[in-house]
Write a protein that holds these residues in place. Structure first.
Motif, short mmCIF file in Angstrom:
data_model
loop_
_atom_site.label_atom_id
_atom_site.label_comp_id
_atom_site.label_asym_id
_atom_site.label_seq_id
_atom_site.Cartn_x
_atom_site.Cartn_y
_atom_site.Cartn_z
N SER A 324 0.84 8.66 15.19
CA SER A 324 1.06 8.65 13.75
C SER A 324 -0.27 8.54 13.01
O SER A 324 -1.22 7.94 13.49
CB SER A 324 1.96 7.47 13.36
OG SER A 324 1.35 6.25 13.73
N ARG A 325 -0.31 9.14 11.82
CA ARG A 325 -1.51 9.04 10.99
C ARG A 325 -1.42 7.89 10.00
O ARG A 325 -2.43 7.45 9.47
CB ARG A 325 -1.75 10.35 10.24
CG ARG A 325 -0.77 10.66 9.13
CD ARG A 325 -1.32 11.72 8.20
NE ARG A 325 -0.42 12.04 7.11
CZ ARG A 325 -0.35 11.37 5.97
NH1 ARG A 325 -1.12 10.31 5.78
NH2 ARG A 325 0.49 11.73 5.02
N GLU A 326 -0.18 7.40 9.71
CA GLU A 326 -0.01 6.28 8.78
C GLU A 326 1.11 5.38 9.29
O GLU A 326 2.07 5.84 9.92
CB GLU A 326 0.35 6.76 7.37
CG GLU A 326 -0.78 7.45 6.63
CD GLU A 326 -1.88 6.51 6.21
OE1 GLU A 326 -1.71 5.28 6.38
OE2 GLU A 326 -2.91 6.98 5.71
N ILE A 327 0.98 4.08 9.01
CA ILE A 327 2.05 3.13 9.28
C ILE A 327 2.20 2.25 8.05
O ILE A 327 1.22 1.69 7.54
CB ILE A 327 1.75 2.27 10.54
CG1 ILE A 327 2.81 1.17 10.70
CG2 ILE A 327 0.35 1.70 10.51
CD1 ILE A 327 2.71 0.41 11.98
N TYR A 328 3.44 2.16 7.54
CA TYR A 328 3.73 1.37 6.35
C TYR A 328 4.65 0.21 6.74
O TYR A 328 5.63 0.39 7.47
CB TYR A 328 4.42 2.22 5.29
CG TYR A 328 3.57 3.36 4.76
CD1 TYR A 328 2.18 3.31 4.81
CD2 TYR A 328 4.15 4.50 4.20
CE1 TYR A 328 1.40 4.34 4.32
CE2 TYR A 328 3.38 5.54 3.70
CZ TYR A 328 2.01 5.45 3.76
OH TYR A 328 1.23 6.47 3.29
N HIS A 329 4.34 -0.96 6.21
CA HIS A 329 5.16 -2.14 6.50
C HIS A 329 4.89 -3.18 5.43
O HIS A 329 3.83 -3.20 4.80
CB HIS A 329 4.84 -2.71 7.89
CG HIS A 329 3.39 -3.08 8.06
ND1 HIS A 329 2.87 -4.31 7.71
CD2 HIS A 329 2.33 -2.36 8.53
CE1 HIS A 329 1.58 -4.33 7.96
NE2 HIS A 329 1.22 -3.17 8.45
N THR A 330 5.88 -4.04 5.22
CA THR A 330 5.72 -5.21 4.35
C THR A 330 6.34 -6.41 5.05
O THR A 330 7.10 -6.26 6.02
CB THR A 330 6.42 -5.00 2.99
OG1 THR A 330 7.83 -4.88 3.21
CG2 THR A 330 5.91 -3.76 2.28
N LYS A 331 6.03 -7.58 4.56
CA LYS A 331 6.54 -8.79 5.19
C LYS A 331 8.05 -8.92 5.02
O LYS A 331 8.74 -9.47 5.88
CB LYS A 331 5.85 -10.02 4.61
CG LYS A 331 4.39 -10.14 5.02
CD LYS A 331 3.78 -11.44 4.49
CE LYS A 331 2.34 -11.57 4.97
NZ LYS A 331 1.72 -12.84 4.47
N ARG A 332 8.57 -8.43 3.88
CA ARG A 332 9.99 -8.61 3.60
C ARG A 332 10.85 -7.48 4.13
O ARG A 332 12.07 -7.61 4.19
CB ARG A 332 10.21 -8.76 2.10
CG ARG A 332 9.56 -10.00 1.51
CD ARG A 332 9.95 -10.18 0.06
NE ARG A 332 9.36 -11.38 -0.51
CZ ARG A 332 9.62 -11.84 -1.73
NH1 ARG A 332 10.45 -11.16 -2.50
NH2 ARG A 332 9.06 -12.94 -2.17
N MET A 333 10.26 -6.35 4.47
CA MET A 333 11.06 -5.21 4.92
C MET A 333 11.61 -5.47 6.31
O MET A 333 10.87 -5.85 7.22
CB MET A 333 10.21 -3.93 4.91
CG MET A 333 11.01 -2.68 5.22
SD MET A 333 10.13 -1.15 4.85
CE MET A 333 8.84 -1.20 6.09
N GLN A 334 12.90 -5.25 6.46
CA GLN A 334 13.56 -5.44 7.74
C GLN A 334 13.77 -4.09 8.42
O GLN A 334 13.10 -3.12 8.11
CB GLN A 334 14.86 -6.21 7.54
CG GLN A 334 14.69 -7.60 6.97
CD GLN A 334 13.82 -8.48 7.87
OE1 GLN A 334 14.02 -8.56 9.08
NE2 GLN A 334 12.82 -9.12 7.26
N ARG A 335 14.72 -4.02 9.31
CA ARG A 335 14.96 -2.81 10.10
C ARG A 335 15.25 -1.61 9.20
O ARG A 335 16.12 -1.68 8.33
CB ARG A 335 16.12 -3.04 11.07
CG ARG A 335 15.83 -4.16 12.05
CD ARG A 335 17.07 -4.64 12.75
NE ARG A 335 18.00 -5.28 11.83
CZ ARG A 335 19.08 -5.95 12.21
NH1 ARG A 335 19.35 -6.06 13.49
NH2 ARG A 335 19.88 -6.49 11.33
N VAL A 336 14.54 -0.53 9.41
CA VAL A 336 14.63 0.65 8.56
C VAL A 336 15.70 1.58 9.13
O VAL A 336 15.60 2.02 10.27
CB VAL A 336 13.27 1.38 8.47
CG1 VAL A 336 13.37 2.58 7.55
CG2 VAL A 336 12.20 0.41 7.99
#
Length: 453
Positions: A324-336
Motif C-alpha cells: 500500500s502507498r497510504e494507510i489511514y487510521h484514527t484512535k476512535r475508528m473501529q472495524r471498517v
C-alpha cells in the motif's frame, strides 16, 4: 547609414499574472548545468520530507447512524452525494460538502446488506436481512444543492419485493435495467417485476458479494462462503467459470479502465488481482493488512483502489503494487466494513463499526482549495522529481515510511517472521530432497485450490 532599432515586448520578459516579477530565462544545455542531478536530488529529498510534514489526510467524520455502517453507494450523477446503510436498517443520503444528512430512507427491519444506484442516478436499490428488496426515488441534485432537508416520514419506497431468503449484497447493471442480489443464490431482478427474472447457483453455499462488469453488462462476478469466486453470464443458463481459494472472499471490485481485470478482497488479509480470461493464477498479490479485508473499491481512474479491513485501517494500493502507498487510521475508528472512492478520485469515504462515516483525502498532502497555476506547476514539478529519484535509498525510505499503531506494527512484524520461517523451511526441504521432488509454487498460484469450468 542603416540604423537597427531594438524593440521588446513587456510580455516576453515578465511573468504571467504579475508585471513586477522578472521572467527567468534558462538554458537547459547539460554542459552549462553540471550540478543538475545533485540539485534535483536535493529537491526530491526535500519534497518527500515536505509531503510527510503536510500530510493531513483526515477531513472530518459524519455522525448520525446509531449502529454500525454496513454498506455504502455513490451516485454516478452527483459528485458530493453518498448513501449509507447501517445494521439497524437506517439508510441515509449525505452531502459530503457540508457533512450532513440530507435525506433518510426508513423501511428495513434488519441490517442493510447492500446499496446500489442505477446508472441514470434516479433509483436507489437496497436489500437487507429482512428478505426484502426496496426501490427508492433518489432526490434531485438541484434540491440537494439548494440546502433543503427532506422530511424522513415523506420518503416512501417506490416498490418493495419480498423474497424467501436474506440478502447480503446488491449491484446494479451498467447501462441497463437489471440488478443482481446475493444471498442463498444469485437472483437477477428487473425494476418492473416483483419476481426474479433469473437465478443462478453453483453449489449450495451462500453468496457474499456480487459485482457487474463495467465493460460487458451481461457479465457479473460473485464470491461465496464456500471460498469460491464465480463468473456468470446472463446470456447463458449456467455459470461460466469458478475458482476455489483457500480462504473466503468478502468483496470484489472490477477495474473501470480495464474491465477484464478484477480484484478480490480476501479473508487472509490479502487482495488478489485476476484477469477474467486467465484465472489459474493471480496477476498481483497486494499485501499489508493484518486482518480480514471487508470491502474494496476502485478509483474512477483505474490506477488505484482502496480497502477497508477488520484491523481498523484503510489502505490505498496501486492497481499493480504489492504494498500500500497510504494507510489511514484514527484512535476512535473501529472495524471498517465499507469503503468508497469519490467520483472524482479525490476523496475516500469509510464506514466503520463505530457508527461513523469518515472522509479522507486520497492524497494525504494534497492542498485543498484554489490552487494557482504557478502553484500547480510547482507541485507537478516536485512530483516528477520525486518519481525520478524514488529508487534512491534515502528518498525511498522517506516515501515508504508510515507511522503505524502499535498493534498493527507488532502484527506485521509477527507476519514477517512467519513468512521468513516458511520460506527458509521450503528452501531447506528443497535443498535436502531429490531434484524435482519438491515443486516450487508461486504465491500467485498457491492460494487457488481448484479451477472449475
Amino acid at each position: 547609414m542603416k540604423v537597427k532599432v531594438i524593440s521588446r515586448s513587456a510580455d516576453e520578459f515578465t511573468r504571467e499574472r504579475s508585471q513586477d516579477l522578472q521572467r527567468v530565462f534558462r538554458n537547459y544545455d547539460p554542459d552549462l548545468r553540471s550540478q543538475e542531478k545533485s540539485v534535483e536530488y536535493v529537491r526530491a529529498l526535500n519534497a518527500a520530507k515536505l509531503d510527510k510534514i503536510f500530510a493531513r489526510p483526515f477531513i472530518g467524520a459524519m455522525d448520525g447512524h446509531v449502529d454500525a455502517v454496513s454498506s455504502m453507494a455513490k451516485n454516478p450523477n452527483h459528485l458530493k452525494g453518498i448513501f449509507s446503510g447501517s445494521m439497524d436498517g437506517d439508510i441515509r443520503l449525505w452531502d459530503l460538502a457540508i457533512r450532513r444528512t440530507v435525506c433518510q430512507f426508513p423501511g428495513h427491519q434488519g441490517a442493510v446488506g447492500g446499496l446500489t444506484v442505477s446508472t441514470d442516478g434516479r433509483v436507489l436499490v437496497s436489500c437487507g436481512t429482512d428478505s426484502t428488496v426496496r426501490l427508492w426515488n433518489v432526490p434531485l441534485p438541484s434540491l440537494m444543492d439548494s440546502g433543503d432537508i427532506f422530511n424522513s416520514e415523506a420518503k416512501e419506497p417506490l416498490a418493495v419485493y419480498v423474497w424467501k431468503n436474506a440478502f447480503r449484497a446488491v449491484d446494479h447493471q451498467w447501462n441497463g435495467d437489471l440488478f443482481a442480489t446475493a444471498g442463498a443464490q444469485v437472483d437477477i431482478w428487473n425494476h418492473n417485476r416483483s419476481q426474479p427474472v433469473n437465478s443462478f447457483e453453483w453449489g449450495i453455499d451462500t453468496s457474499i458479494s456480487v459485482r457487474f462488469n463495467p465493460g460487458e453488462p451481461n457479465i457479473l462476478a460473485t464470491s461465496g462462503s464456500d471460498r469460491s469466486i464465480t463468473l456468470f453470464d446472463l446470456r447463458l443458463s449456467s455459470p461460466a467459470r469458478k475458482i476455489i481459494m483457500r480462504t473466503k472472499t468478502n468483496s470484489i471490485a472490477w477495474n473501470p479502465m480495464e474491465p477484464m481485470n478484477f480484484t478480490a478482497a480476501n479473508e487472509d488479509s490479502n487482495c488478489y488481482s485476476y484477469d477474467a480470461r486467465k484465472l489459474n493464477e493471480a496477476r498481483c498479490v497486494h499485501k499489508d493488512h493484518t486482518s480480514a479485508i471487508m470491502d474494496i473499491d476502485y478509483s474512477p481512474t483505474g490506477r488505484e483502489f482502496v480497502t477497508g479491513s477488520y484491523d481498523r485501517t484503510v489502505r490505498i494500493f496501486q492497481y499493480n503494487g504489492g504494498h500500500s502507498r497510504e494507510i489511514y487510521h484514527t484512535k476512535r475508528m473501529q472495524r471498517v466494513f465499507c469503503v468508497k472512492f469519490s467520483c472524482d478520485a479525490s476523496y475516500v469515504i469509510s464506514g466503520s463499526d463505530d457508527t461513523n462515516l469518515r472522509l479522507w483525502k486520497a492524497k494525504a498532502s494534497e492542498q485543498l482549495g484554489v490552487v494557482l497555476p504557478r502553484e500547480r506547476k510547482k507541485h507537478e514539478y516536485l512530483e516528477a522529481v520525486k518519481n525520478r529519484y524514488k529508487h534512491l535509498p534515502e528518498v525511498k525510505r522517506i516515501v515508504r515510511h508510515r507511522h503505524l499503531p502499535k498493534a498493527i506494527f507488532n502484527a506485521l512484524h509477527l507476519r514477517r517472521v512467519k513468512t521468513d520461517s516458511e520460506r527458509k523451511k521450503t528452501e531447506n526441504r528443497r535443498a535436502h530432497s531429490a531434484p524435482g521432488s519438491v515443486a516450487e509454487v508461486s504465491v500467485r498460484k498457491r492460494r487457488i485450490i481448484q479451477e472449475v469450468e
